[in-house]
Design a protein around this motif. Structure first.
Motif, PDB file in Angstrom:
ATOM      1  N   GLU A 175       0.823  -1.215   0.000  1.00 17.18           N
ATOM      2  CA  GLU A 175       0.000   0.000   0.000  1.00 17.18           C
ATOM      3  C   GLU A 175       0.855   1.261   0.000  1.00 17.18           C
ATOM      4  O   GLU A 175       0.573   2.210  -0.732  1.00 17.18           O
ATOM      5  CB  GLU A 175      -0.935   0.008   1.205  1.00 17.18           C
ATOM      6  N   GLN A 176       1.918   1.281   0.786  1.00 14.55           N
ATOM      7  CA  GLN A 176       2.791   2.453   0.829  1.00 14.55           C
ATOM      8  C   GLN A 176       3.467   2.684  -0.520  1.00 14.55           C
ATOM      9  O   GLN A 176       3.583   3.821  -0.969  1.00 14.55           O
ATOM     10  CB  GLN A 176       3.850   2.291   1.924  1.00 14.55           C
TER      11      GLN A 176
ATOM     12  N   ARG B  51       0.810   4.076  -2.898  1.00 14.43           N
ATOM     13  CA  ARG B  51       0.479   5.468  -2.552  1.00 14.43           C
ATOM     14  C   ARG B  51       1.601   6.421  -2.959  1.00 14.43           C
ATOM     15  O   ARG B  51       1.342   7.516  -3.445  1.00 14.43           O
ATOM     16  CB  ARG B  51       0.165   5.601  -1.069  1.00 14.43           C
TER      17      ARG B  51
END
Length: 76
Positions: free
Chosen positions: A18-19, A22
């Motif tokens: 997810e990081q 993003r």
């Protein structure tokens, strides 16, 4: 985001999926990406690939450039 007080750091080897996504999305929203390819493994170990509009040849070229980047530590 046009905040001059915000510092963008290089990608981390410790990012969660997810990081990492993003971080790429933030760069894209700032106008910093022209083409994108996502290569991942799902929880069952199956290969997952998504890309922006590109031919298979262009995708292969991008993968080869990524291979060179990995082999030589990101140096041109």
């Amino acid at each position: 985001m046009n905040n001059e007080k915000v510092t963008h750091l290089p990608a981390s080897v410790n990012y969660t999926p997810e990081q990492a996504l993003r971080s790429a999305l933030d760069t894209c929203e700032d106008g910093g990406l022209s083409d994108v390819m996502i290569i991942a493994f799902d929880w069952e170990g199956e290969l997952f690939v998504r890309s922006s509009k590109m031919t298979r040849a262009e995708g292969l070229f991008m993968v080869e450039k990524a291979r060179e980047w990995s082999m030589y530590g990101g140096l041109e």
